[in-house]
Scaffold this active site. Structure first.
Site, short mmCIF file in Angstrom:
data_model
loop_
_atom_site.label_atom_id
_atom_site.label_comp_id
_atom_site.label_asym_id
_atom_site.label_seq_id
_atom_site.Cartn_x
_atom_site.Cartn_y
_atom_site.Cartn_z
N GLY A 31 0.81 -1.21 0.00
CA GLY A 31 0.00 0.00 0.00
C GLY A 31 0.84 1.26 0.00
O GLY A 31 2.02 1.22 -0.35
N HIS A 34 2.16 4.70 -4.99
CA HIS A 34 2.69 5.87 -5.70
C HIS A 34 2.84 5.49 -7.17
O HIS A 34 2.46 4.37 -7.57
CB HIS A 34 4.02 6.32 -5.08
CG HIS A 34 5.02 5.21 -4.91
ND1 HIS A 34 5.60 4.56 -5.98
CD2 HIS A 34 5.51 4.60 -3.80
CE1 HIS A 34 6.42 3.63 -5.53
NE2 HIS A 34 6.38 3.62 -4.20
N HIS A 37 4.11 2.03 -8.12
CA HIS A 37 3.14 0.94 -8.06
C HIS A 37 2.19 0.98 -9.26
O HIS A 37 1.84 -0.05 -9.83
CB HIS A 37 2.29 1.06 -6.78
CG HIS A 37 3.04 0.87 -5.50
ND1 HIS A 37 3.27 1.90 -4.62
CD2 HIS A 37 3.61 -0.23 -4.96
CE1 HIS A 37 3.94 1.45 -3.58
NE2 HIS A 37 4.17 0.16 -3.75
N LYS A 149 13.20 -1.48 -8.08
CA LYS A 149 13.85 -0.76 -6.97
C LYS A 149 14.26 -1.75 -5.88
O LYS A 149 15.31 -1.62 -5.28
CB LYS A 149 12.93 0.31 -6.38
CG LYS A 149 13.69 1.13 -5.33
CD LYS A 149 12.89 2.30 -4.86
CE LYS A 149 11.83 1.90 -3.88
NZ LYS A 149 12.37 1.36 -2.62
N ARG A 187 8.30 5.14 1.59
CA ARG A 187 8.99 5.69 2.76
C ARG A 187 9.46 7.11 2.54
O ARG A 187 9.91 7.76 3.49
CB ARG A 187 10.16 4.78 3.15
CG ARG A 187 9.69 3.44 3.71
CD ARG A 187 10.83 2.59 4.25
NE ARG A 187 10.35 1.50 5.07
CZ ARG A 187 10.24 0.23 4.67
NH1 ARG A 187 10.57 -0.11 3.44
NH2 ARG A 187 9.79 -0.70 5.50
#
Ligand code: PAF
Length: 280
Positions: A31, A34, A37, A149, A187
Protein backbone atom coordinates in the site's frame (compact mmCIF):
# COMPACT_ATOMS: atom_id res chain seq x y z
CA UNK A 1 -14.92 -1.09 -10.23
CA UNK A 2 -12.13 -2.67 -8.15
CA UNK A 3 -13.61 -5.53 -6.12
CA UNK A 4 -12.24 -5.46 -2.59
CA UNK A 5 -11.65 -8.95 -1.18
CA UNK A 6 -10.89 -9.03 2.54
CA UNK A 7 -10.91 -12.74 3.28
CA UNK A 8 -9.25 -15.81 1.81
CA UNK A 9 -12.70 -17.28 1.16
CA UNK A 10 -13.73 -14.19 -0.84
CA UNK A 11 -10.45 -14.28 -2.78
CA UNK A 12 -10.80 -17.97 -3.65
CA UNK A 13 -14.42 -17.50 -4.74
CA UNK A 14 -13.42 -14.55 -6.95
CA UNK A 15 -10.50 -16.52 -8.44
CA UNK A 16 -12.63 -19.62 -9.10
CA UNK A 17 -15.26 -17.55 -10.90
CA UNK A 18 -12.75 -16.19 -13.48
CA UNK A 19 -13.00 -17.70 -16.97
CA UNK A 20 -10.53 -20.60 -17.29
CA UNK A 21 -8.56 -18.97 -20.15
CA UNK A 22 -8.15 -15.65 -18.34
CA UNK A 23 -4.50 -14.66 -17.81
CA UNK A 24 -4.23 -13.38 -14.26
CA UNK A 25 -1.60 -10.90 -13.06
CA UNK A 26 -0.83 -10.20 -9.40
CA UNK A 27 0.80 -7.01 -8.12
CA UNK A 28 1.70 -7.54 -4.45
CA UNK A 29 2.14 -4.30 -2.49
CA UNK A 30 2.15 -2.96 1.04
CA UNK A 31 0.00 0.00 0.00
CA UNK A 32 0.82 3.72 0.25
CA UNK A 33 0.70 3.50 -3.50
CA UNK A 34 2.69 5.87 -5.70
CA UNK A 35 3.48 6.18 -9.40
CA UNK A 36 5.93 3.27 -9.16
CA UNK A 37 3.14 0.94 -8.06
CA UNK A 38 0.76 2.32 -10.68
CA UNK A 39 3.37 1.63 -13.37
CA UNK A 40 3.32 -2.03 -12.21
CA UNK A 41 -0.49 -2.10 -12.50
CA UNK A 42 -0.19 -0.67 -16.04
CA UNK A 43 2.50 -3.22 -16.91
CA UNK A 44 0.28 -6.01 -15.56
CA UNK A 45 -2.60 -4.84 -17.77
CA UNK A 46 -0.38 -5.21 -20.86
CA UNK A 47 0.37 -8.86 -19.97
CA UNK A 48 -2.91 -10.05 -18.45
CA UNK A 49 -6.70 -10.14 -18.87
CA UNK A 50 -7.34 -9.77 -15.15
CA UNK A 51 -5.23 -7.82 -12.66
CA UNK A 52 -5.38 -8.23 -8.91
CA UNK A 53 -3.37 -6.12 -6.48
CA UNK A 54 -2.77 -6.97 -2.86
CA UNK A 55 -2.22 -4.52 -0.03
CA UNK A 56 -0.84 -6.14 3.07
CA UNK A 57 1.69 -4.59 5.45
CA UNK A 58 3.36 -7.88 6.19
CA UNK A 59 4.49 -7.99 9.85
CA UNK A 60 6.75 -10.96 9.15
CA UNK A 61 9.17 -8.90 7.05
CA UNK A 62 9.70 -6.12 9.62
CA UNK A 63 12.37 -6.37 12.31
CA UNK A 64 11.48 -5.45 15.91
CA UNK A 65 13.12 -1.99 15.58
CA UNK A 66 11.64 -1.25 12.16
CA UNK A 67 8.73 0.91 10.99
CA UNK A 68 5.81 -1.59 11.03
CA UNK A 69 3.65 0.59 13.31
CA UNK A 70 4.28 3.87 11.48
CA UNK A 71 4.22 2.41 7.94
CA UNK A 72 1.74 4.62 6.01
CA UNK A 73 -1.73 3.07 5.44
CA UNK A 74 -3.78 5.56 3.33
CA UNK A 75 -6.24 2.86 2.32
CA UNK A 76 -9.07 5.02 0.91
CA UNK A 77 -6.61 6.87 -1.32
CA UNK A 78 -5.04 3.57 -2.41
CA UNK A 79 -8.39 2.09 -3.38
CA UNK A 80 -9.20 5.23 -5.41
CA UNK A 81 -5.85 4.91 -7.24
CA UNK A 82 -6.52 1.24 -8.03
CA UNK A 83 -10.01 2.14 -9.29
CA UNK A 84 -8.55 4.87 -11.48
CA UNK A 85 -5.98 2.51 -12.96
CA UNK A 86 -8.57 -0.14 -13.79
CA UNK A 87 -7.38 -2.88 -11.44
CA UNK A 88 -10.01 -5.63 -11.26
CA UNK A 89 -9.61 -6.73 -7.65
CA UNK A 90 -7.78 -5.91 -4.44
CA UNK A 91 -6.89 -8.45 -1.77
CA UNK A 92 -6.89 -6.49 1.48
CA UNK A 93 -6.58 -8.94 4.36
CA UNK A 94 -5.94 -8.40 8.08
CA UNK A 95 -2.80 -10.05 9.51
CA UNK A 96 -4.96 -12.61 11.34
CA UNK A 97 -6.45 -13.66 7.99
CA UNK A 98 -2.98 -14.27 6.51
CA UNK A 99 -1.23 -15.86 9.48
CA UNK A 100 -2.89 -18.36 11.80
CA UNK A 101 -1.86 -17.64 15.41
CA UNK A 102 0.19 -20.87 15.44
CA UNK A 103 1.68 -20.38 11.94
CA UNK A 104 4.91 -22.40 11.87
CA UNK A 105 5.84 -22.76 8.19
CA UNK A 106 8.14 -20.29 6.47
CA UNK A 107 10.05 -19.95 3.18
CA UNK A 108 13.79 -19.41 3.57
CA UNK A 109 16.02 -18.74 0.56
CA UNK A 110 19.60 -19.35 1.57
CA UNK A 111 21.88 -17.63 -0.97
CA UNK A 112 20.58 -14.57 -2.77
CA UNK A 113 18.87 -13.34 0.39
CA UNK A 114 22.02 -13.34 2.53
CA UNK A 115 24.05 -10.23 1.52
CA UNK A 116 23.09 -6.55 1.32
CA UNK A 117 19.61 -5.97 2.86
CA UNK A 118 19.52 -9.60 4.00
CA UNK A 119 22.61 -9.12 6.17
CA UNK A 120 21.26 -5.90 7.67
CA UNK A 121 17.61 -6.92 8.10
CA UNK A 122 17.67 -10.45 9.53
CA UNK A 123 14.48 -12.33 8.70
CA UNK A 124 13.31 -9.73 6.18
CA UNK A 125 13.49 -11.94 3.09
CA UNK A 126 12.07 -14.92 5.02
CA UNK A 127 9.04 -12.72 5.64
CA UNK A 128 8.89 -11.56 2.02
CA UNK A 129 9.29 -15.04 0.51
CA UNK A 130 6.72 -16.53 2.88
CA UNK A 131 4.03 -13.95 2.18
CA UNK A 132 4.71 -13.88 -1.57
CA UNK A 133 4.39 -17.66 -1.84
CA UNK A 134 1.15 -17.49 0.16
CA UNK A 135 -0.15 -14.77 -2.18
CA UNK A 136 0.81 -16.92 -5.18
CA UNK A 137 -0.97 -19.95 -3.70
CA UNK A 138 -4.09 -17.93 -2.95
CA UNK A 139 -4.24 -15.96 -6.19
CA UNK A 140 -2.78 -18.50 -8.63
CA UNK A 141 -1.55 -15.80 -11.00
CA UNK A 142 0.10 -16.51 -14.34
CA UNK A 143 2.31 -13.42 -13.90
CA UNK A 144 3.45 -11.44 -10.87
CA UNK A 145 4.93 -7.95 -11.03
CA UNK A 146 7.62 -6.51 -8.75
CA UNK A 147 9.53 -3.23 -8.87
CA UNK A 148 13.21 -3.23 -9.81
CA UNK A 149 13.85 -0.76 -6.97
CA UNK A 150 13.75 -3.79 -4.68
CA UNK A 151 16.34 -5.58 -6.83
CA UNK A 152 17.32 -8.08 -4.13
CA UNK A 153 13.66 -8.87 -3.43
CA UNK A 154 13.18 -9.57 -7.16
CA UNK A 155 16.23 -11.86 -7.16
CA UNK A 156 15.03 -13.75 -4.07
CA UNK A 157 11.54 -14.24 -5.50
CA UNK A 158 12.90 -15.35 -8.87
CA UNK A 159 15.13 -17.89 -7.10
CA UNK A 160 12.25 -19.13 -4.95
CA UNK A 161 10.01 -19.55 -8.00
CA UNK A 162 12.75 -21.45 -9.81
CA UNK A 163 13.74 -23.65 -6.87
CA UNK A 164 10.19 -24.51 -5.77
CA UNK A 165 8.79 -24.86 -9.32
CA UNK A 166 6.15 -22.24 -8.70
CA UNK A 167 4.15 -21.81 -11.94
CA UNK A 168 4.29 -18.00 -11.98
CA UNK A 169 6.25 -15.80 -14.36
CA UNK A 170 7.99 -12.94 -12.54
CA UNK A 171 8.09 -9.60 -14.37
CA UNK A 172 10.24 -6.74 -13.11
CA UNK A 173 8.97 -3.17 -13.61
CA UNK A 174 11.47 -0.33 -14.13
CA UNK A 175 12.23 2.06 -11.26
CA UNK A 176 10.04 5.18 -11.38
CA UNK A 177 11.78 8.34 -10.20
CA UNK A 178 10.79 11.82 -9.08
CA UNK A 179 11.84 14.66 -11.41
CA UNK A 180 15.05 15.12 -9.37
CA UNK A 181 15.98 11.43 -9.62
CA UNK A 182 14.88 10.17 -6.20
CA UNK A 183 13.44 6.66 -6.60
CA UNK A 184 9.77 6.59 -5.65
CA UNK A 185 9.17 4.84 -2.34
CA UNK A 186 6.35 4.72 0.18
CA UNK A 187 8.99 5.69 2.76
CA UNK A 188 9.83 9.02 1.07
CA UNK A 189 6.96 10.59 3.06
CA UNK A 190 9.05 10.18 6.22
CA UNK A 191 11.74 12.59 4.92
CA UNK A 192 11.83 16.10 6.39
CA UNK A 193 12.46 18.96 3.91
CA UNK A 194 16.25 18.96 4.43
CA UNK A 195 16.46 15.17 4.04
CA UNK A 196 14.22 15.32 0.97
CA UNK A 197 16.54 17.92 -0.55
CA UNK A 198 19.57 15.68 0.07
CA UNK A 199 17.96 12.41 -1.04
CA UNK A 200 18.50 12.79 -4.84
CA UNK A 201 22.24 12.49 -4.12
CA UNK A 202 21.65 8.75 -3.72
CA UNK A 203 20.77 8.40 -7.40
CA UNK A 204 23.55 10.84 -8.32
CA UNK A 205 26.05 8.52 -6.63
CA UNK A 206 24.82 5.66 -8.82
CA UNK A 207 25.00 7.86 -11.92
CA UNK A 208 28.58 8.84 -11.08
CA UNK A 209 29.56 5.18 -11.24
CA UNK A 210 27.43 4.67 -14.34
CA UNK A 211 29.26 7.49 -16.14
CA UNK A 212 32.64 6.02 -15.18
CA UNK A 213 31.47 2.60 -16.38
CA UNK A 214 30.37 4.11 -19.71
CA UNK A 215 33.83 5.68 -19.98
CA UNK A 216 35.38 2.21 -19.63
CA UNK A 217 35.94 1.72 -15.88
CA UNK A 218 35.45 -1.95 -14.95
CA UNK A 219 37.19 -2.11 -11.57
CA UNK A 220 34.42 -2.63 -8.99
CA UNK A 221 36.42 -1.06 -6.13
CA UNK A 222 36.98 2.11 -8.19
CA UNK A 223 33.30 2.33 -9.10
CA UNK A 224 32.40 1.92 -5.42
CA UNK A 225 34.91 4.57 -4.34
CA UNK A 226 33.42 7.01 -6.86
CA UNK A 227 29.86 6.40 -5.68
CA UNK A 228 30.74 6.68 -2.02
CA UNK A 229 32.75 9.87 -2.64
CA UNK A 230 29.60 11.48 -4.12
CA UNK A 231 27.85 11.00 -0.77
CA UNK A 232 30.82 11.67 1.52
CA UNK A 233 30.14 15.39 1.98
CA UNK A 234 26.46 15.06 2.78
CA UNK A 235 26.24 14.65 6.58
CA UNK A 236 22.53 13.74 6.54
CA UNK A 237 23.20 10.55 4.52
CA UNK A 238 24.63 7.50 6.33
CA UNK A 239 25.50 4.76 3.84
CA UNK A 240 24.67 1.20 4.91
CA UNK A 241 26.02 -0.35 1.74
CA UNK A 242 27.05 0.83 -1.72
CA UNK A 243 28.18 -2.18 -3.72
CA UNK A 244 28.86 -3.63 -7.14
CA UNK A 245 27.34 -7.09 -7.41
CA UNK A 246 26.52 -9.82 -9.93
CA UNK A 247 23.04 -8.98 -11.20
CA UNK A 248 21.40 -12.35 -10.48
CA UNK A 249 23.47 -14.17 -7.81
CA UNK A 250 24.32 -10.86 -6.05
CA UNK A 251 27.84 -12.20 -5.44
CA UNK A 252 30.51 -9.49 -4.98
CA UNK A 253 32.52 -8.62 -8.12
CA UNK A 254 36.11 -7.46 -8.50
CA UNK A 255 35.72 -6.67 -12.18
CA UNK A 256 32.55 -5.98 -14.12
CA UNK A 257 32.33 -8.51 -16.94
CA UNK A 258 30.42 -8.58 -20.21
CA UNK A 259 27.10 -9.35 -18.52
CA UNK A 260 27.27 -6.11 -16.53
CA UNK A 261 26.36 -5.79 -12.87
CA UNK A 262 23.96 -4.43 -10.30
CA UNK A 263 25.04 -1.41 -8.29
CA UNK A 264 22.91 -1.24 -5.17
CA UNK A 265 22.86 1.02 -2.16
CA UNK A 266 21.05 1.45 1.12
CA UNK A 267 21.34 4.55 3.27
CA UNK A 268 19.73 6.20 6.26
CA UNK A 269 18.53 9.78 6.15
CA UNK A 270 17.69 10.32 9.81
CA UNK A 271 15.64 7.27 10.76
CA UNK A 272 14.44 6.68 7.19
CA UNK A 273 16.13 3.88 5.30
CA UNK A 274 16.12 4.19 1.50
CA UNK A 275 17.43 1.84 -1.17
CA UNK A 276 18.21 2.40 -4.84
CA UNK A 277 20.10 0.68 -7.66
CA UNK A 278 21.07 0.72 -11.31
CA UNK A 279 21.80 -2.15 -13.66
CA UNK A 280 24.92 -1.58 -15.76
O1 PAF B 1 7.72 -4.89 -2.01
C1 PAF B 1 6.79 -4.96 -1.19
O2 PAF B 1 5.95 -4.07 -1.09
C2 PAF B 1 6.70 -6.16 -0.28
O3 PAF B 1 7.95 -6.61 0.10
C3 PAF B 1 5.86 -7.30 -0.87
C4 PAF B 1 6.48 -7.86 -2.13
C5 PAF B 1 4.46 -6.79 -1.17
C6 PAF B 1 5.76 -8.44 0.15
O4 PAF B 1 5.18 -8.02 1.33
Amino acid sequence: MTKVLRTIAELRAWRNALPSGSKVGLVPTMGALHAGHISLMDLAKTHCDTVIASIFVNPLQFGPQEDLARYPRPIEKDIALLEASGVDALFLPEPTEVYPSDNSTFVVEEAVSLPLCGALRPGHFRGVATVVLKLFNLTQPHFAFFGQKDAQQCAVIERMVRDLNVPVEIVRGAIVREADGLAMSSRNVYLDPAQRAAAPLLYQSLLAAFEAYKAGERDAAKLEALGRATLAHEPSIAIQYWEVRDRSSLAPLQTVGNDGCLIALAAFLGSTRLIDNVLL
